[in-house]
Design an enzyme around this catalytic site. Structure first.
Site, mmCIF file in Angstrom:
data_model
loop_
_atom_site.group_PDB
_atom_site.id
_atom_site.type_symbol
_atom_site.label_atom_id
_atom_site.label_comp_id
_atom_site.label_asym_id
_atom_site.label_seq_id
_atom_site.Cartn_x
_atom_site.Cartn_y
_atom_site.Cartn_z
ATOM 1 N N THR A 150 25.368 36.644 42.427
ATOM 2 C CA THR A 150 26.144 35.733 41.588
ATOM 3 C C THR A 150 27.630 35.811 41.881
ATOM 4 O O THR A 150 28.303 34.782 42.019
ATOM 5 C CB THR A 150 25.889 36.045 40.099
ATOM 6 O OG1 THR A 150 24.512 35.839 39.803
ATOM 7 C CG2 THR A 150 26.734 35.151 39.206
ATOM 8 N N HIS A 163 60.116 49.581 36.615
ATOM 9 C CA HIS A 163 60.727 48.366 36.049
ATOM 10 C C HIS A 163 61.009 47.397 37.189
ATOM 11 O O HIS A 163 61.432 47.812 38.271
ATOM 12 C CB HIS A 163 62.013 48.723 35.328
ATOM 13 C CG HIS A 163 62.794 47.521 34.859
ATOM 14 N ND1 HIS A 163 62.478 46.840 33.711
ATOM 15 C CD2 HIS A 163 63.853 46.881 35.419
ATOM 16 C CE1 HIS A 163 63.316 45.821 33.571
ATOM 17 N NE2 HIS A 163 64.166 45.828 34.593
#
Length: 459
Positions: free
Chosen positions: A41, A441
């Site tokens: 699938t 960051h």
């Protein structure tokens, strides 16, 4: 005359080929049977083609928003559905071909193409061939469920399989089922330019999620023009001059929606009804799933079941983990079990939903003190920079053990950022370990320690 092997694997989905690789590497003589499409699938009608379509739909959506980023495009954004389908099919064909080539070139493996039927606990028939082995592994997957709703056989309808063959843009796509599969198709086809209506029997979308997640997903899709008909408890179908009439309500709103195309997205069912499992004595549950123990062994000692057909997970990653569990127990003297696995998955709308562990409702049902913290994506720098601030982050923690119980990240990169929390949960470390990390960051993950620093008692 039967052909003897050390093991027979039925199905070339996510788990079967990898298990074949491990067993043959260990010196086993293995037979693998696939009746149709190598890759199962995920490769053919699930993850890979749908996420390829999601990517095309995202490109169209971003192109329409180009001016928001200071980018000027000449003319309107158009969609070539034949090209969209061709791209999707190229991805599928390449992946499927890779799996087939790998298997057919594997030393120690004999590949049989045809329909497998068990004739005993140790024998499998494929056409005129009879295969025999002391160990049989079933990796037969599942298919779309088509409930016996009134009139469903009187109209043309699509499932996730048929959607992969669609190379035209529906004028109005009516999707029956407001859960994961239905919502992904709803957003992508709306972004392609179709009118889309989602019909859901329940009072809200994705009913297994907390209400705030359901509401947020609905708001995101409604903002893009997707229409919803909830509490549709009288669903039926009939032909119409304009297409297909879907009767949706017995109480409120327009009683019916007329669409050019109908997609049924109302769950899955296992491919276990034509395997001859009764001849082998394998026990099924009432939904047709093969019953297995912690090591994925059936009630018949010589037979195991992996992937979607065992009802212990409905995802590609859980199917692969099934292979890992079986291989560890059989080959590595490593007693792994399926209950070691945490529930984790994603909804690939845009933005995506990353989920792990318990929902808030499940945490409350435990009756233990718990902590919770949330942060809207409007307060996440990476989301602001990308101009995609829908959604929120939410973490639930056991107040006494400090173990993370569950988390939801609905927002940009939510499907990736959730893995930092998932890893801590598998390590069984307290949330304070993650709280004290120093993430990079600017990322979405960098806000997870901040969220953990805002935990408060769950009322």
């Amino acid at each position: 005359m039967s052909r003897a092997f050390d093991a027979i694997i039925v199905g070339a989905g996510q788990a079967g080929p990898s298990l074949a690789g491990r067993l043959t590497a260990a010196g086993w003589k293995v037979a693998l049977v696939e009746r149709k499409l190598f890759g199962g699938t995920c490769v053919n009608t699930g993850c890979m083609p749908t996420k390829t379509l999601v990517a095309s739909a995202y490109a169209a959506h971003l192109a329409r928003r180009a001016a928001d980023y200071g980018v000027v495009l000449q003319g309107e954004v158009g969609i070539d559905m034949k090209a969209v389908k061709a791209r999707q099919q190229t991805v599928v064909h390449n992946a499927r071909g890779g799996v087939e080539k790998w298997l057919k070139g594997m030393d120690g493996l004999t590949v049989f193409e045809g329909h497998a039927r068990l004739t005993s606990p140790t024998t499998v028939q494929v056409g005129d061939e009879v295969l025999e082995a002391p160990k049989i592994f079933l990796n037969v997957g599942g298919r779309a469920n088509v409930p016996d709703m009134p009139g469903v056989n009187d109209v043309p309808y699509l499932t996730n399989t048929g959607m992969m063959q669609l190379d035209v843009l529906p004028q109005h796509l009516v999707i029956v089922g407001g859960s994961y599969i239905g919502l992904e198709f709803a957003q992508m086809y709306r972004r392609f330019g179709a009118q889309v209506t989602v019909v859901e029997m329940g009072p809200r979308l994705i009913g297994r999620e907390d209400p705030e997640v359901s509401d947020a997903v609905r708001e995101i899709l409604e903002a893009e023009g997707v229409a919803f008909r909830l509490n549709s408890e009288c669903i039926s179908f009939s032909p119409s001059e304009e297409g297909i009439r879907v009767h949706v309500s017995c109480r409120e709103g327009e009683p019916a929606v007329v669409g050019s195309h109908v997609l049924l997205a109302v769950g899955r069912k296992p491919n276990t009804d034509d395997l001859g499992l009764d001849a082998a004595g394998v026990t099924l549950d009432k939904r047709g799933y093969i019953q297995v123990d912690e090591a994925l062994r059936t009630n018949v000692p010589s037979i195991w079941a992996m992937g979607d057909c065992n009802g212990r997970g409905a995802f590609t990653h859980t199917a692969y983990n099934d292979f890992e569990i079986i291989a560890a127990n059989l080959l590595d003297d490593d007693p792994r079990k399926v209950t070691d696995r945490l529930t984790a998955y994603a909804l690939y709308t845009d933005p995506p939903l990353g989920r792990v562990g318990l929902t808030e409702a499940e945490v409350r049902s435990r009756g233990r003190p718990a902590l919770v913290a949330t942060r809207p994506m409007t307060r996440v720098g990476r989301a602001i920079e990308k101009g995609e601030t829908q959604g929120f982050m939410k973490v639930l923690v056991d107040a006494e053990t400090k173990q993370i119980l569950g988390a939801s990240i609905l927002g940009v990169s939510g499907d990736e950022a959730i893995h930092g929390i998932l890893d801590i949960m598998y390590a069984k470390a307290p949330y304070t370990v993650l709280q004290r990390t120093v993430p990079i960051h600017p990322t979405v993950s960098e806000l997870i320690p901040t969220v953990l620093g805002e935990l408060k008692p769950l009322d």
